[in-house]
Design a protein around this motif. Structure first.
Motif, PDB file in Angstrom:
ATOM      1  N   GLN A   1       0.851  -1.177   0.000  1.00 28.72           N
ATOM      2  CA  GLN A   1       0.000   0.000   0.000  1.00 28.72           C
ATOM      3  C   GLN A   1       0.892   1.234   0.000  1.00 28.72           C
ATOM      4  O   GLN A   1       2.086   1.152   0.303  1.00 28.72           O
ATOM      5  CB  GLN A   1      -0.948   0.028   1.196  1.00 28.72           C
ATOM      6  N   TYR A   2       0.321   2.369  -0.351  1.00 26.55           N
ATOM      7  CA  TYR A   2       1.074   3.622  -0.392  1.00 26.55           C
ATOM      8  C   TYR A   2       0.837   4.393   0.903  1.00 26.55           C
ATOM      9  O   TYR A   2      -0.308   4.680   1.254  1.00 26.55           O
ATOM     10  CB  TYR A   2       0.622   4.468  -1.576  1.00 26.55           C
ATOM     11  N   ASP A   3       1.896   4.732   1.591  1.00 24.88           N
ATOM     12  CA  ASP A   3       1.791   5.483   2.838  1.00 24.88           C
ATOM     13  C   ASP A   3       2.223   6.928   2.606  1.00 24.88           C
ATOM     14  O   ASP A   3       3.093   7.468   3.290  1.00 24.88           O
ATOM     15  CB  ASP A   3       2.618   4.809   3.933  1.00 24.88           C
ATOM     16  N   ASN A   4       1.614   7.554   1.593  1.00 23.44           N
ATOM     17  CA  ASN A   4       1.841   8.960   1.297  1.00 23.44           C
ATOM     18  C   ASN A   4       0.541   9.531   0.746  1.00 23.44           C
ATOM     19  O   ASN A   4      -0.283   8.789   0.199  1.00 23.44           O
ATOM     20  CB  ASN A   4       2.987   9.131   0.285  1.00 23.44           C
ATOM     21  N   ILE A   5       0.341  10.833   0.869  1.00 24.83           N
ATOM     22  CA  ILE A   5      -0.957  11.393   0.501  1.00 24.83           C
ATOM     23  C   ILE A   5      -1.125  11.519  -1.009  1.00 24.83           C
ATOM     24  O   ILE A   5      -2.236  11.757  -1.479  1.00 24.83           O
ATOM     25  CB  ILE A   5      -1.232  12.734   1.199  1.00 24.83           C
ATOM     26  N   THR A   6      -0.053  11.349  -1.777  1.00 18.82           N
ATOM     27  CA  THR A   6      -0.189  11.369  -3.232  1.00 18.82           C
ATOM     28  C   THR A   6      -0.977  10.163  -3.725  1.00 18.82           C
ATOM     29  O   THR A   6      -1.824  10.283  -4.614  1.00 18.82           O
ATOM     30  CB  THR A   6       1.195  11.407  -3.902  1.00 18.82           C
ATOM     31  N   TYR A   7      -0.707   9.003  -3.126  1.00 23.63           N
ATOM     32  CA  TYR A   7      -1.316   7.765  -3.610  1.00 23.63           C
ATOM     33  C   TYR A   7      -2.070   6.978  -2.541  1.00 23.63           C
ATOM     34  O   TYR A   7      -2.466   5.840  -2.795  1.00 23.63           O
ATOM     35  CB  TYR A   7      -0.238   6.853  -4.206  1.00 23.63           C
ATOM     36  N   ASP A   8      -2.305   7.565  -1.361  1.00 26.33           N
ATOM     37  CA  ASP A   8      -2.946   6.742  -0.326  1.00 26.33           C
ATOM     38  C   ASP A   8      -4.365   6.339  -0.699  1.00 26.33           C
ATOM     39  O   ASP A   8      -4.897   5.344  -0.197  1.00 26.33           O
ATOM     40  CB  ASP A   8      -2.890   7.389   1.054  1.00 26.33           C
ATOM     41  N   SER A   9      -4.993   7.078  -1.633  1.00 28.95           N
ATOM     42  CA  SER A   9      -6.338   6.689  -2.061  1.00 28.95           C
ATOM     43  C   SER A   9      -6.334   5.424  -2.913  1.00 28.95           C
ATOM     44  O   SER A   9      -7.402   4.903  -3.244  1.00 28.95           O
ATOM     45  CB  SER A   9      -6.999   7.832  -2.841  1.00 28.95           C
ATOM     46  N   TYR A  10      -5.143   4.928  -3.267  1.00 21.97           N
ATOM     47  CA  TYR A  10      -5.063   3.636  -3.942  1.00 21.97           C
ATOM     48  C   TYR A  10      -5.354   2.480  -2.983  1.00 21.97           C
ATOM     49  O   TYR A  10      -5.429   1.336  -3.413  1.00 21.97           O
ATOM     50  CB  TYR A  10      -3.695   3.458  -4.606  1.00 21.97           C
ATOM     51  N   GLY A  11      -5.521   2.809  -1.722  1.00 19.44           N
ATOM     52  CA  GLY A  11      -6.112   1.852  -0.805  1.00 19.44           C
ATOM     53  C   GLY A  11      -5.166   1.050   0.040  1.00 19.44           C
ATOM     54  O   GLY A  11      -3.954   1.189  -0.016  1.00 19.44           O
TER      55      GLY A  11
ATOM     56  N   VAL B   1      11.364   6.896 -12.533  1.00 14.35           N
ATOM     57  CA  VAL B   1      10.154   7.267 -13.256  1.00 14.35           C
ATOM     58  C   VAL B   1       9.123   7.868 -12.300  1.00 14.35           C
ATOM     59  O   VAL B   1       8.483   8.876 -12.596  1.00 14.35           O
ATOM     60  CB  VAL B   1       9.553   6.042 -13.984  1.00 14.35           C
ATOM     61  N   ASN B   2       8.950   7.240 -11.152  1.00 18.14           N
ATOM     62  CA  ASN B   2       7.996   7.701 -10.143  1.00 18.14           C
ATOM     63  C   ASN B   2       8.568   7.350  -8.778  1.00 18.14           C
ATOM     64  O   ASN B   2       8.722   6.176  -8.440  1.00 18.14           O
ATOM     65  CB  ASN B   2       6.641   7.019 -10.347  1.00 18.14           C
ATOM     66  N   LYS B   3       8.874   8.360  -7.986  1.00 16.19           N
ATOM     67  CA  LYS B   3       9.582   8.141  -6.716  1.00 16.19           C
ATOM     68  C   LYS B   3       8.769   7.344  -5.702  1.00 16.19           C
ATOM     69  O   LYS B   3       9.325   6.835  -4.726  1.00 16.19           O
ATOM     70  CB  LYS B   3       9.995   9.469  -6.106  1.00 16.19           C
ATOM     71  N   PHE B   4       7.476   7.216  -5.943  1.00  7.81           N
ATOM     72  CA  PHE B   4       6.622   6.458  -5.029  1.00  7.81           C
ATOM     73  C   PHE B   4       6.440   4.995  -5.452  1.00  7.81           C
ATOM     74  O   PHE B   4       5.783   4.236  -4.747  1.00  7.81           O
ATOM     75  CB  PHE B   4       5.240   7.114  -4.927  1.00  7.81           C
ATOM     76  N   ARG B   5       7.014   4.591  -6.607  1.00  8.66           N
ATOM     77  CA  ARG B   5       6.747   3.257  -7.147  1.00  8.66           C
ATOM     78  C   ARG B   5       8.049   2.513  -7.457  1.00  8.66           C
ATOM     79  O   ARG B   5       8.396   2.279  -8.617  1.00  8.66           O
ATOM     80  CB  ARG B   5       5.876   3.371  -8.405  1.00  8.66           C
ATOM     81  N   PRO B   6       8.772   2.126  -6.423  1.00  8.99           N
ATOM     82  CA  PRO B   6      10.076   1.470  -6.637  1.00  8.99           C
ATOM     83  C   PRO B   6       9.917   0.064  -7.203  1.00  8.99           C
ATOM     84  O   PRO B   6       8.879  -0.589  -7.035  1.00  8.99           O
ATOM     85  CB  PRO B   6      10.657   1.420  -5.230  1.00  8.99           C
ATOM     86  N   TRP B   7      10.981  -0.400  -7.865  1.00 11.76           N
ATOM     87  CA  TRP B   7      10.989  -1.767  -8.386  1.00 11.76           C
ATOM     88  C   TRP B   7      10.901  -2.793  -7.268  1.00 11.76           C
ATOM     89  O   TRP B   7      10.438  -3.925  -7.497  1.00 11.76           O
ATOM     90  CB  TRP B   7      12.246  -2.017  -9.212  1.00 11.76           C
ATOM     91  N   SER B   8      11.299  -2.423  -6.060  1.00 15.00           N
ATOM     92  CA  SER B   8      11.217  -3.370  -4.943  1.00 15.00           C
ATOM     93  C   SER B   8       9.779  -3.758  -4.613  1.00 15.00           C
ATOM     94  O   SER B   8       9.542  -4.750  -3.922  1.00 15.00           O
ATOM     95  CB  SER B   8      11.887  -2.780  -3.695  1.00 15.00           C
TER      96      SER B   8
END
Length: 387
Positions: A222-232, A268-275
């Motif tokens: 899950q995303y623990d930032n307000i940019t993407y936290d609505s992704y659930g 490409v997107n700092k919130f979406r690492p390959w890890s």
């Protein structure tokens, strides 16, 4: 209440997830009205107000339920107050949910009812979910319009955001039960609505179908930032909470495509690492966790294959390979009660990486309305009380 009606069964449901963070995420003096389809006969109704994702308490000032006349209108003579522990108002703490008192209100399979909730004070509109489909629509209005037969046209508006209302149950007979459709945006869209329609038309009146789905969600992250936290919220947090539905005995799981398509690398997107990119085995272990949890609730489990993604903006051969490995396991595992091959139903037989003609919504990830209808037809009839 009928003496034969002795069991509460969920007849409508939603996941509660994180609404998109915006500066205007507080509301005041707001009515929400949600018309919903009843799937079972019953003698009483109760609702769940859920603040699972809220950072602070919310207060429902008052609430009503009534038979719906369609759109935002209800029949005045059928209107009933909803109470909570005998009170008109209820405060729901952050992360909690509250079940209402039973409302003595006979309902019939196929009828529509409407639940109206009023929030007088400033309310953080964080616990909600976006859903679409032929049966999924709601309204919001300025002021307390919970007892209005129709919402005022100048102060109301349609919405597909469902806030705080996670479950509606009816008091019914012992043989009735619920099927849960669990997943991400594909399930938050239309196929569960078409499945509800199919069950109402063909079923024997013993099965309800409800949706527990949230767009953008993944099994493992899950995303623990307000940019993407609505992704659930990730699966091991969502799943145990969302299948805890009165009378539920079956869950259909179609989940995992976002685990595959999201990671692109921090360059490409700092919130979406390959890890964040899982292996097929890690995704399988996530599904095994779902199965174990469902078995603890004495539920049957059906696994839905992931749909084609060729043409989606992050499509790549390695993602397709991962999707196929995961789907192969879903098709062959004996750990669940069956596999529903959505991929085969809407995929192109000549190119398994792509949707069949007429089945692509246009973004190469989500199905068309026609494809959602095909998905609903794939569910085995015995699950739905269709003889």
């Amino acid at each position: 209440m009928s003496e034969n009606n002795c069991k509460w069964v969920g007849v409508w449901g939603n996941a509660i997830s994180v609404s998109e963070r915006r500066p205007e995420n507080y509301a005041k003096n707001l009515t929400l009205r949600y018309p919903v389809k009843m799937m079972l006969d019953g003698s009483a109704v109760r609702i769940t107000v859920d603040n699972f994702c809220g950072n602070e308490s919310i207060t429902v000032t008052c609430a009503t339920v009534a038979l719906s006349k369609g759109d935002d209108s209800v029949t005045a003579e059928s209107m009933r107050k909803i109470t909570f522990g005998g009170a008109d108002s209820v405060t729901v703490p952050s992360g909690e949910r509250v079940v209402s008192d039973a409302v003595d209100m006979p309902v019939k399979k196929g009828e529509d009812i409407a639940v109206s909730l009023y929030f007088a004070d400033f309310t953080e509109m964080r616990s909600g979910v976006l859903i679409t489909g032929p049966l999924s629509k709601g309204y919001f209005a300025i002021g307390n319009q919970t007892e209005h037969e129709s919402l005022d046209i100048d102060t109301s508006k349609r919405t597909n955001w469902f806030y705080f209302l996670s479950d509606i149950e009816v008091l019914t007979t012992e043989e009735k039960s619920t099927v849960i459709c669990f997943g991400d945006s594909i399930t938050a869209q239309a196929w569960p609505d078409y499945l509800i329609q199919r069950t109402l038309e063909q079923g024997n009146g013993t099965k309800a179908v409800i949706r527990k789905a949230s767009s953008g969600t993944r099994i493992l992250r899950q995303y623990d930032n307000i940019t993407y936290d609505s992704y659930g919220i990730k699966g091991d947090i969502r799943f145990p909470r969302e299948i805890a539905v009165s009378g539920a005995d079956t869950v259909i799981i179609q989940h995992g495509i976002n685990d595959i398509i999201h990671p692109v690398g921090v360059e490409v997107n700092k919130f979406r690492p390959w890890s964040d990119l899982p292996t097929a085995e890690e995704m399988i272990e996530g599904i095994r966790g779902y199965i174990r949890t469902a078995r603890e609730h004495n539920m049957k489990v059906y696994l839905g294959t992931l749909l084609p993604i060729n043409g989606w903006r992050t499509y790549a051969d390695f993602r397709e390979k991962l999707r196929c490995e995961f789907n192969d396991w879903l098709r062959t595992t004996t750990e669940a009660d069956g596999c529903i091959d959505f991929d085969k139903a809407v995929g192109d037989p000549a190119d398994r990486t792509s949707f069949a003609q007429g089945c692509d919504s246009g973004d190469h990830l989500h199905p068309s309305a026609y494809a959602y209808e095909k998905m609903a037809q794939e569910i085995p009839p015995e699950i739905l009380g269709i003889l």
